[in-house]
Write an enzyme that holds these catalytic residues in place. Structure first.
Site, PDB file in Angstrom:
ATOM      1  N   HIS A  21      21.462 -64.831  43.315  1.00 12.49           N
ATOM      2  CA  HIS A  21      20.204 -65.071  42.611  1.00 12.49           C
ATOM      3  C   HIS A  21      19.934 -64.064  41.510  1.00 12.49           C
ATOM      4  CE1 HIS A  21      18.018 -62.221  45.623  1.00 12.49           C
ATOM      5  NE2 HIS A  21      19.316 -62.084  45.776  1.00 12.49           N
ATOM      6  N   ARG A  22      20.256 -62.785  41.773  1.00 11.44           N
ATOM      7  CA  ARG A  22      19.930 -61.760  40.756  1.00 11.44           C
ATOM      8  C   ARG A  22      20.838 -61.862  39.533  1.00 11.44           C
ATOM      9  NH1 ARG A  22      15.852 -59.657  43.134  1.00 11.44           N
ATOM     10  NH2 ARG A  22      15.975 -59.267  45.354  1.00 11.44           N
ATOM     11  N   GLU A  70      25.077 -59.817  47.696  1.00 11.14           N
ATOM     12  CA  GLU A  70      25.350 -61.255  47.607  1.00 11.14           C
ATOM     13  C   GLU A  70      26.745 -61.550  47.068  1.00 11.14           C
ATOM     14  OE1 GLU A  70      22.596 -59.841  47.625  1.00 11.14           O
ATOM     15  OE2 GLU A  70      20.884 -61.164  47.863  1.00 11.14           O
ATOM     16  N   ASP A  86      15.429 -67.187  51.756  1.00  9.09           N
ATOM     17  CA  ASP A  86      15.483 -66.062  52.709  1.00  9.09           C
ATOM     18  C   ASP A  86      14.349 -66.118  53.737  1.00  9.09           C
ATOM     19  OD1 ASP A  86      17.749 -65.082  51.535  1.00  9.09           O
ATOM     20  OD2 ASP A  86      16.921 -63.105  51.047  1.00  9.09           O
ATOM     21  N   ASP A  96      18.139 -53.212  43.676  1.00  4.51           N
ATOM     22  CA  ASP A  96      18.011 -54.602  43.213  1.00  4.51           C
ATOM     23  C   ASP A  96      17.543 -54.667  41.760  1.00  4.51           C
ATOM     24  OD1 ASP A  96      18.735 -55.146  45.777  1.00  4.51           O
ATOM     25  OD2 ASP A  96      16.836 -56.036  46.408  1.00  4.51           O
ATOM     26  N   LYS A 115      17.346 -68.290  46.637  1.00  3.52           N
ATOM     27  CA  LYS A 115      17.320 -67.257  47.699  1.00  3.52           C
ATOM     28  C   LYS A 115      15.988 -66.517  47.727  1.00  3.52           C
ATOM     29  CE  LYS A 115      20.245 -63.624  49.710  1.00  3.52           C
ATOM     30  NZ  LYS A 115      19.425 -62.455  49.956  1.00  3.52           N
ATOM     31  N   ASN A 149      22.139 -66.264  53.791  1.00  5.25           N
ATOM     32  CA  ASN A 149      22.635 -64.979  53.263  1.00  5.25           C
ATOM     33  C   ASN A 149      21.487 -63.976  53.228  1.00  5.25           C
ATOM     34  OD1 ASN A 149      24.409 -63.133  52.292  1.00  5.25           O
ATOM     35  ND2 ASN A 149      24.629 -64.024  50.253  1.00  5.25           N
TER      36      ASN A 149
HETATM   37  O1  S3P Z   1      15.332 -53.674  53.499  1.00  9.25           O
HETATM   38  C1  S3P Z   1      15.231 -54.470  52.563  1.00  9.25           C
HETATM   39  O2  S3P Z   1      14.300 -55.299  52.474  1.00  9.25           O
HETATM   40  C2  S3P Z   1      16.256 -54.428  51.496  1.00  9.25           C
HETATM   41  C3  S3P Z   1      17.039 -53.323  51.324  1.00  9.25           C
HETATM   42  C4  S3P Z   1      18.033 -53.189  50.244  1.00  9.25           C
HETATM   43  O3  S3P Z   1      19.324 -53.315  50.810  1.00  9.25           O
HETATM   44  P1  S3P Z   1      20.284 -52.022  51.161  1.00  9.25           P
HETATM   45  O4  S3P Z   1      19.549 -51.144  52.056  1.00  9.25           O
HETATM   46  O5  S3P Z   1      21.448 -52.724  51.780  1.00  9.25           O
HETATM   47  O6  S3P Z   1      20.589 -51.366  49.837  1.00  9.25           O
HETATM   48  C5  S3P Z   1      17.850 -54.270  49.155  1.00  9.25           C
HETATM   49  O7  S3P Z   1      18.972 -54.322  48.338  1.00  9.25           O
HETATM   50  C6  S3P Z   1      17.619 -55.628  49.772  1.00  9.25           C
HETATM   51  O8  S3P Z   1      17.445 -56.624  48.785  1.00  9.25           O
HETATM   52  C7  S3P Z   1      16.357 -55.623  50.611  1.00  9.25           C
HETATM   53  C1  PEP Z   2      20.564 -57.506  48.452  1.00 12.71           C
HETATM   54  C2  PEP Z   2      19.701 -58.514  48.492  1.00 12.71           C
HETATM   55  O1  PEP Z   2      19.431 -59.296  49.579  1.00 12.71           O
HETATM   56  P1  PEP Z   2      19.549 -59.075  51.152  1.00 12.71           P
HETATM   57  O2  PEP Z   2      18.167 -58.952  51.655  1.00 12.71           O
HETATM   58  O3  PEP Z   2      20.243 -60.316  51.647  1.00 12.71           O
HETATM   59  O4  PEP Z   2      20.366 -57.826  51.419  1.00 12.71           O
HETATM   60  C3  PEP Z   2      18.932 -58.884  47.276  1.00 12.71           C
HETATM   61  O5  PEP Z   2      17.962 -59.674  47.402  1.00 12.71           O
HETATM   62  O6  PEP Z   2      19.247 -58.413  46.183  1.00 12.71           O
END
Ligand code: S3P
Ligand code: PEP
Length: 428
Positions: free
Chosen positions: A389-390, A344, A49, A316, A414, A93
């Site tokens: 990944h999770r 994901e 990422d 998460d 990821k 992703n």
């Molecule tokens: O802003 C961020 O860094 C994130 C927000 C969350 O997503 P959502 O807002 O779509 O729930 C989380 O699931 C993602 O891993 C990271």
């Molecule tokens: C939802 C996730 O990733 P993203 O930042 O791509 O939304 C995650 O890391 O669980």
């Protein structure tokens, strides 16, 4: 398909130095790139990422100097506008790269094509595109309307605009708008409906402030970036350890005896997922916390107990609870997790399938999952990970009861490429 066989472990003990937070790394990298002045970013996560964000920034003309032998990167800020005005950006992703870059590029003018892996093209972005369009941006969907890929076209945006964004699909849309508004001298965002995943918006506001922009807010309903706001480098900034990555090790301590200590996040963390520790404590785990560390042990009585929890604020880390539920007496019910369906993979569907494979009884709905463990988990189950990944990381915990096979284990790249090595070291 590649797989990894995990043999049964009866104990987890040790200390883990956490990798940098994905959410903090990608925010800081973007803010540092857009700020005026140079920023030394310390402890950047090295994973897919963040690679996608770093590659994109390089393509956009940002000069980056990795500091050899460290995870620190010196970023030479461009002062508000990327020098390269036409580019093709592959963002894998990474939601934390795709959404914020969409907003920053759409508001600052240029011709850009943004795309990702096939799953990224199934993850919604229409709410963000609509909000940007209302501010004057011009964005086309060369594929499916409402989803990446995107074609961004040059425009001139007037400062001080107001827009509205849906809050109930992903908080990343609001975070992206807030990070981009200083690039056009400020503006206002109103949130339509309930905002999910709120701690991630707090994280955004906290980091924006470190770069000199203070957002005026009315709770989680209305946010104004004051006129004349612009990003200024703080000089040096440190990335905390990843609180979501911490969840697997803390759960290991709670299931496998412990103590397991994670270093890099603790009481002073700015990440919402640090509250996973409180959820684990509700399940009976013994938790201790310092300013930048957390330690978990099994409950005094041995076994965890089931809980019913609203997991909206920890989407998460909540996945880790779903697998920890296999080790709890009773039915664990995780609620307010509808966002799992657009991450994901459809994480509710994936969890139901894989927990069932291990013998659990699982009930689910649009926005919840309820997990009842069997008397004995099914041994030798092969867990599919859906390029998530999770899924791979949290199902490693099943090995505290039975041998388990993790299919396609490299999907952890990821956010945590050497996860299984660290997990093995902890449990040895
Ligand atoms: O802003 C961020 O860094 C994130 C927000 C969350 O997503 P959502 O807002 O779509 O729930 C989380 O699931 C993602 O891993 C990271
Ligand atoms: C939802 C996730 O990733 P993203 O930042 O791509 O939304 C995650 O890391 O669980």
């Amino acid at each position: 398909m590649e797989f990894l066989d995990l043999s049964v472990r009866d104990r987890a003990q040790g200390t883990v130095c956490l990798p940098g937070s994905k959410s903090i790394s990608n925010r800081i990298l973007l803010l540092a790139a857009l700020a005026s002045g140079d920023t030394l970013v310390r402890g950047v996560l090295a994973a897919d990422d963040t690679e996608r964000m770093l590659d994109a920034l390089t393509t956009l003309g940002v000069a980056l100097s990795p500091q050899s032998g460290t995870r620190d990167i010196l970023i030479h800020g461009v002062g508000g506008r990327f020098p390269v005005r036409r580019a093709d950006l592959f963002l894998g992703n990474a939601g934390t790269a795709f959404r914020p870059l969409t907003a920053a590029l759409a508001l600052t003018g240029g011709d850009y094509h943004l795309h990702g892996v096939p799953r990224m093209h199934e993850r919604p972005i229409g709410d963000l595109v609509d909000a940007l369009t209302a501010l004057g941006a011009r964005i086309d969907y060369p594929g499916q309307p409402g989803f990446p890929p995107l074609d961004i076209h040059p425009v001139d945006i007037a400062a001080g605009g107001t827009t509205r964004v849906n809050g109930n699909v992903s908080s990343q849309f609001l975070s992206a708008l807030l990070m981009a508004l200083p690039l056009v001298g400020g503006g206002t965002v109103e949130v339509i409906g309930e905002l999910i995943s709120r701690p991630y918006v707090d994280l955004t506001l906290n980091l924006i402030a470190r770069f000199g922009v203070t957002v005026v807010r009315d709770g989680y309903a209305r946010f104004t970036v004051p006129a004349g706001s612009c990003y200024v480098s703080p000089g040096e900034i440190h990335v905390e350890g990843d609180a979501s990555s911490a969840s697997y090790f803390l759960a290991a301590g709670a299931i496998g005896g412990g103590p397991v200590r994670v270093e890099g996040v603790g009481r002073d963390s700015i990440q919402g997922d640090v509250h996973f520790a409180a959820a684990l404590a509700q399940m009976g785990a013994q938790i201790e916390m310092g300013p930048d560390w957390i330690e978990a042990r099994a409950p005094a009585g041995g076994r965890l107990r089931a809980v019913t929890l609203d997991c909206n604020a920890i989407p998460d880390a909540a996945m880790t609870l779903a697998v920890a539920a296999l080790f709890a007496d009773g039915t664990t019910r995780l609620e307010q997790i509808a966002s799992w369906r657009v991450k994901e993979t459809d994480r509710i569907a994936a969890m139901v399938t894989e927990l069932t494979r291990l013998g659990a009884t699982v009930e689910s709905g649009d926005d919840f999952i309820a997990v009842t463990p069997p008397a004995q988990l099914t041994p030798q189950a092969a867990i599919d990970t859906y390029d998530d990944h999770r899924m791979a990381m949290c199902f490693s915990l099943a090995s505290f009861a039975v041998p388990v096979r993790i299919n396609d284990p490299r999907c952890v790249a990821k956010t945590f490429p050497d996860y299984f090595d660290v997990f093995a070291g902890l449990c040895a």
